[in-house]
Design an enzyme around this catalytic site. Structure first.
Site, PDB file in Angstrom:
ATOM      1  CE1 TYR A  46       5.525  -6.662   1.581  1.00  0.00           C
ATOM      2  CE2 TYR A  46       5.052  -4.686  -0.010  1.00  0.00           C
ATOM      3  CZ  TYR A  46       4.594  -5.863   0.965  1.00  0.00           C
ATOM      4  OH  TYR A  46       3.152  -5.932   1.177  1.00  0.00           O
ATOM      5  CB  SER A 105       1.877  -5.584  -2.604  1.00  0.00           C
ATOM      6  OG  SER A 105       1.940  -4.443  -2.452  1.00  0.00           O
TER       7      SER A 105
END
Length: 265
Positions: free
Chosen positions: A158, A145
């Site tokens: 995250y 990501s």
């Protein structure tokens, strides 16, 4: 979009029951790959597999797997190796995230994020390394990501998992290049998938981002195009990746100028 090198090759995709994983499966099927689709929800996997069989006539096997259950991963891959001689491509797509400030983060959510995003990914990768090294052929693609490059508020945990994925991927790439095995990290920004139904139940994040949200089909196309190439990373969108590069060079400036945007979650 064609990748002729995929024809007849065996591709394993985790998190294939929806979102980006589902679209990657469709794109691989268009290129006549032999597919193994893994995810927790077997009913949804069967829906994806049935569409692939009907539209492409491709051999497609579904296997229920929660990648956070590390004990089950070796047996799942043993079953795959019983059906095929080799796994040519592993796409570690399964992921989980929750937006919350560090103070409000539940430890159960933290544990699940690391179990799925990091430990599950590493465990699946370890299951294919010996065969790929022996054959001196294969490609491992890890869906990371942009959060792994630039952490923002409400995504501390995250982002930490995706930093870990990038660290693992970069090390693995150097280890596997000796054996002719490709390793690619995919760093997308927000993608319009059901991921955000759990990550951001209020739906404010995608709404605030508007047209900059990535479409899963386009991201899947980019990924399938680079299979069996030496592509180090896929970074989407380009401007978000440049923001992370600028942050490395001028962290205080980027954090000050971007503060309002970073808090849009």
């Amino acid at each position: 979009m064609k990748n002729k090198d995929l024809e007849g090759k065996t591709v394993v995709i985790t998190g294939a029951s929806g979102g980006l994983g589902e679209y990657i499966a469709y794109k691989c099927a268009e290129n006549k790959a032999r597919l193994f689709l893994l995810a927790r929800n077997e009913d949804r996997l069967n829906r994806v597999a049935n569409r692939i069989r009907e539209e492409h006539g491709i051999d497609c096997t579904v296997m229920a797997l929660d990648v956070s259950d590390l004990r089950k991963i070796p047996s799942i891959f043993e079953r795959i190796y019983e059906e095929v001689e080799a796994i040519d491509v592993l796409i570690n797509n399964a992921g989980y995230g929750i937006f919350a400030e560090a103070e409000d983060l539940k430890l159960t959510d933290l544990e699940r994020m690391f179990s799925i995003n990091v430990l599950g990914l590493i465990s699946c990768t370890k299951a294919v390394i010996p065969s790929m090294r022996k054959r001196q052929f294969g490609h491992i693609i890890n869906i990371a990501s942009q959060a792994g490059k630039l952490a923002t508020p409400k995504s501390s945990a995250y982002a930490a998992t995706k930093h870990a994925v990038l660290g693992f991927t970069n090390s693995l790439r150097m280890e596997m290049v000796r054996f002719g095995v490709y390793v690619t990290a995919v760093n997308p920004g927000p993608i319009r998938t059901e991921f955000f139904r759990y990550t951001d139940p209020e739906g404010a994040y995608l709404e605030n981002l508007g047209r900059v949200v990535l479409e899963p089909e386009k991201v899947a196309e980019k990924i399938v195009q680079v299979i069996f190439t030496k592509k180090r990373e896929i970074n989407l969108p380009w401007w978000m990746n440049w923001t992370s590069i600028l942050h490395t060079l001028m962290p205080n400036t980027v954090e000050r100028l971007g503060r309002k945007a970073f808090f849009k979650k």
